[in-house]
Design a protein around this motif. Structure first.
Motif, PDB file in Angstrom:
ATOM      1  N   ILE A  49       0.846  -1.177   0.000  1.00  0.00           N
ATOM      2  CA  ILE A  49       0.000   0.000   0.000  1.00  0.00           C
ATOM      3  C   ILE A  49       0.887   1.234   0.000  1.00  0.00           C
ATOM      4  O   ILE A  49       1.721   1.407   0.886  1.00  0.00           O
ATOM      5  CB  ILE A  49      -0.928   0.038   1.230  1.00  0.00           C
ATOM      6  N   ALA A  50       0.709   2.091  -1.007  1.00  0.00           N
ATOM      7  CA  ALA A  50       1.501   3.311  -1.136  1.00  0.00           C
ATOM      8  C   ALA A  50       0.584   4.523  -1.087  1.00  0.00           C
ATOM      9  O   ALA A  50      -0.579   4.460  -1.507  1.00  0.00           O
ATOM     10  CB  ALA A  50       2.294   3.307  -2.437  1.00  0.00           C
ATOM     11  N   LEU A  51       1.104   5.625  -0.566  1.00  0.00           N
ATOM     12  CA  LEU A  51       0.351   6.875  -0.500  1.00  0.00           C
ATOM     13  C   LEU A  51       1.119   7.939  -1.268  1.00  0.00           C
ATOM     14  O   LEU A  51       2.258   8.257  -0.934  1.00  0.00           O
ATOM     15  CB  LEU A  51       0.146   7.312   0.952  1.00  0.00           C
ATOM     16  N   GLU A  52       0.487   8.455  -2.325  1.00  0.00           N
ATOM     17  CA  GLU A  52       1.136   9.433  -3.193  1.00  0.00           C
ATOM     18  C   GLU A  52       0.286  10.698  -3.278  1.00  0.00           C
ATOM     19  O   GLU A  52      -0.908  10.694  -2.976  1.00  0.00           O
ATOM     20  CB  GLU A  52       1.299   8.859  -4.611  1.00  0.00           C
ATOM     21  N   LYS A  53       0.903  11.774  -3.715  1.00  0.00           N
ATOM     22  CA  LYS A  53       0.158  12.993  -4.021  1.00  0.00           C
ATOM     23  C   LYS A  53      -0.552  12.808  -5.362  1.00  0.00           C
ATOM     24  O   LYS A  53      -0.079  12.102  -6.240  1.00  0.00           O
ATOM     25  CB  LYS A  53       1.106  14.194  -4.092  1.00  0.00           C
ATOM     26  N   GLN A  54      -1.699  13.455  -5.505  1.00  0.00           N
ATOM     27  CA  GLN A  54      -2.476  13.310  -6.736  1.00  0.00           C
ATOM     28  C   GLN A  54      -1.659  13.664  -7.969  1.00  0.00           C
ATOM     29  O   GLN A  54      -1.769  13.011  -9.006  1.00  0.00           O
ATOM     30  CB  GLN A  54      -3.712  14.218  -6.682  1.00  0.00           C
ATOM     31  N   ASP A  55      -0.809  14.690  -7.859  1.00  0.00           N
ATOM     32  CA  ASP A  55      -0.058  15.112  -9.042  1.00  0.00           C
ATOM     33  C   ASP A  55       1.035  14.126  -9.429  1.00  0.00           C
ATOM     34  O   ASP A  55       1.647  14.236 -10.487  1.00  0.00           O
ATOM     35  CB  ASP A  55       0.549  16.507  -8.836  1.00  0.00           C
ATOM     36  N   ALA A  56       1.286  13.112  -8.550  1.00  0.00           N
ATOM     37  CA  ALA A  56       2.292  12.101  -8.867  1.00  0.00           C
ATOM     38  C   ALA A  56       1.680  10.883  -9.557  1.00  0.00           C
ATOM     39  O   ALA A  56       2.385   9.955  -9.934  1.00  0.00           O
ATOM     40  CB  ALA A  56       3.011  11.659  -7.589  1.00  0.00           C
ATOM     41  N   LEU A  57       0.354  10.904  -9.716  1.00  0.00           N
ATOM     42  CA  LEU A  57      -0.342   9.755 -10.300  1.00  0.00           C
ATOM     43  C   LEU A  57       0.095   9.488 -11.737  1.00  0.00           C
ATOM     44  O   LEU A  57       0.298   8.350 -12.132  1.00  0.00           O
ATOM     45  CB  LEU A  57      -1.854   9.987 -10.261  1.00  0.00           C
ATOM     46  N   LYS A  58       0.246  10.550 -12.501  1.00  0.00           N
ATOM     47  CA  LYS A  58       0.682  10.450 -13.892  1.00  0.00           C
ATOM     48  C   LYS A  58      -0.241   9.505 -14.668  1.00  0.00           C
ATOM     49  O   LYS A  58      -1.434   9.679 -14.715  1.00  0.00           O
ATOM     50  CB  LYS A  58       2.142  10.015 -13.953  1.00  0.00           C
ATOM     51  N   ASN A  59       0.328   8.468 -15.277  1.00  0.00           N
ATOM     52  CA  ASN A  59      -0.474   7.598 -16.145  1.00  0.00           C
ATOM     53  C   ASN A  59      -0.801   6.259 -15.514  1.00  0.00           C
ATOM     54  O   ASN A  59      -1.069   5.288 -16.204  1.00  0.00           O
ATOM     55  CB  ASN A  59       0.257   7.367 -17.470  1.00  0.00           C
ATOM     56  N   LEU A  60      -0.787   6.170 -14.190  1.00  0.00           N
ATOM     57  CA  LEU A  60      -1.086   4.907 -13.524  1.00  0.00           C
ATOM     58  C   LEU A  60      -2.573   4.585 -13.627  1.00  0.00           C
ATOM     59  O   LEU A  60      -3.423   5.446 -13.460  1.00  0.00           O
ATOM     60  CB  LEU A  60      -0.665   4.975 -12.051  1.00  0.00           C
ATOM     61  N   GLN A  61      -2.874   3.299 -13.891  1.00  0.00           N
ATOM     62  CA  GLN A  61      -4.254   2.847 -14.004  1.00  0.00           C
ATOM     63  C   GLN A  61      -4.405   1.474 -13.373  1.00  0.00           C
ATOM     64  O   GLN A  61      -3.445   0.702 -13.292  1.00  0.00           O
ATOM     65  CB  GLN A  61      -4.680   2.769 -15.480  1.00  0.00           C
ATOM     66  N   ILE A  62      -5.618   1.165 -12.931  1.00  0.00           N
ATOM     67  CA  ILE A  62      -5.905  -0.147 -12.362  1.00  0.00           C
ATOM     68  C   ILE A  62      -5.663  -1.223 -13.416  1.00  0.00           C
ATOM     69  O   ILE A  62      -6.072  -1.081 -14.567  1.00  0.00           O
ATOM     70  CB  ILE A  62      -7.359  -0.210 -11.851  1.00  0.00           C
ATOM     71  N   GLY A  63      -4.984  -2.297 -13.002  1.00  0.00           N
ATOM     72  CA  GLY A  63      -4.722  -3.413 -13.900  1.00  0.00           C
ATOM     73  C   GLY A  63      -3.402  -3.339 -14.642  1.00  0.00           C
ATOM     74  O   GLY A  63      -2.986  -4.328 -15.256  1.00  0.00           O
ATOM     75  N   MET A  64      -2.732  -2.206 -14.578  1.00  0.00           N
ATOM     76  CA  MET A  64      -1.483  -2.074 -15.311  1.00  0.00           C
ATOM     77  C   MET A  64      -0.299  -2.532 -14.462  1.00  0.00           C
ATOM     78  O   MET A  64      -0.358  -2.580 -13.238  1.00  0.00           O
ATOM     79  CB  MET A  64      -1.261  -0.631 -15.763  1.00  0.00           C
ATOM     80  N   GLU A  65       0.784  -2.900 -15.133  1.00  0.00           N
ATOM     81  CA  GLU A  65       2.014  -3.270 -14.441  1.00  0.00           C
ATOM     82  C   GLU A  65       2.697  -1.999 -13.955  1.00  0.00           C
ATOM     83  O   GLU A  65       2.748  -0.991 -14.652  1.00  0.00           O
ATOM     84  CB  GLU A  65       2.930  -4.032 -15.391  1.00  0.00           C
ATOM     85  N   ALA A  66       3.217  -2.049 -12.725  1.00  0.00           N
ATOM     86  CA  ALA A  66       3.910  -0.899 -12.149  1.00  0.00           C
ATOM     87  C   ALA A  66       5.005  -1.399 -11.214  1.00  0.00           C
ATOM     88  O   ALA A  66       5.128  -2.609 -10.966  1.00  0.00           O
ATOM     89  CB  ALA A  66       2.926   0.011 -11.411  1.00  0.00           C
TER      90      ALA A  66
END
Length: 258
Positions: free
Chosen positions: A228-245
């Motif tokens: 579980i990670a906590l990021e700022k909204q502006d750091a979200l960039k192109n992350l999406q559910i189901g994608m590899e990260a």
């Protein structure tokens, strides 16, 4: 051999909510039709109704409501109470999985399981308390770098003081916990090669939950561990559910617990 277990909620001595029933409710909510939801799950309409009636009989409030008229001729939707139950089930199921994961490290060794059960579970504010096995200890002066094996083939490196290794009695093969604050985990779509000392763990994004200026990201590693990670909204960039990260974690930000 692996310790595992399924999660069910019971009420008045009867089965109330399980993963299959939750899936049925979620499909009804998405599609707006009991018949279509049952078809997607490859069950009969009668079987779906029996499950819904069984849940309704035990629930404090109705779980579904029928709509008539309008575009499409009406359908079925969940009540707010049903959606609350679904959220509660998922949270309990997540905690149950964390509980089972702590025991699964015992493998097929009952004596090891007995040692795990006899340990005092540490309560901290850190969202990530990961069961692991100490595989390597490399000491250099005042500091030691520990290699920790998680579920599957995932590993972490933690740097603590050599004195802490001694005081905690850490040794190769002992069961430990890697404790990591959610704010100390950085989730990225492409890892950087600028700092090779950081841990870089590959996984799949399961959830993205926004709240104010922050976003909570749940990343499931290949071996099964959930971060579980906590990021700022502006750091979200192109992350999406189901994608590899990738989860980037400094060895200095991993606390060791017993």
């Amino acid at each position: 051999m692996k310790i595992d277990g399924r999660f069910w909620l019971t009420k008045e001595g009867q089965s109330f909510l399980g993963s299959g029933r939750i899936e049925l409710l979620e499909r009804i909510d998405k599609i707006g039709s009991i018949h279509a939801a049952a078809k997607e799950m490859k069950m009969s309409y009668k079987a779906a109704w029996e499950r819904i009636n069984g849940m309704n009989a035990l629930a404090d409030q109705p779980l579904i409501e029928r709509t008539t008229g309008g575009k499409g001729g009406g359908g079925t939707k969940l009540t707010p109470y049903a959606r609350e139950l679904i959220a509660t089930f998922h949270r309990f199921n997540e905690l149950h999985r964390q509980f089972i994961d702590r025991f699964s490290e015992a493998g097929n060794d009952p004596e090891r399981l007995a040692r795990i059960l006899s340990r005092t579970f540490l309560t901290t504010s850190a969202r990530n308390q990961l069961p692991c096995v100490l595989k390597e200890i490399e000491t250099n002066g005042l500091h030691s770098t520990l290699t920790l094996a998680l579920q599957g083939d995932d590993t972490l490196r933690s740097t603590i003081t050599a004195k802490s290794v001694e005081n905690m009695g850490l040794s190769i093969g002992c069961d430990t916990y890697a404790i990591i604050k959610s704010s100390d985990i950085n989730i990225v779509s492409t890892p950087s090669s600028s700092n090779i000392t950081d841990n870089c763990l590959c996984g799949t994004i399961e959830t993205l939950e926004r709240s104010g200026d922050n976003i909570e990201i749940a990343l499931r590693l290949a071996g099964g561990t959930l971060l579980i990670a906590l990021e700022k909204q502006d750091a979200l960039k192109n992350l999406q559910i189901g994608m590899e990260a990738y989860a980037i974690i400094s060895p200095l930000h991993i606390i060791i617990g017993l």
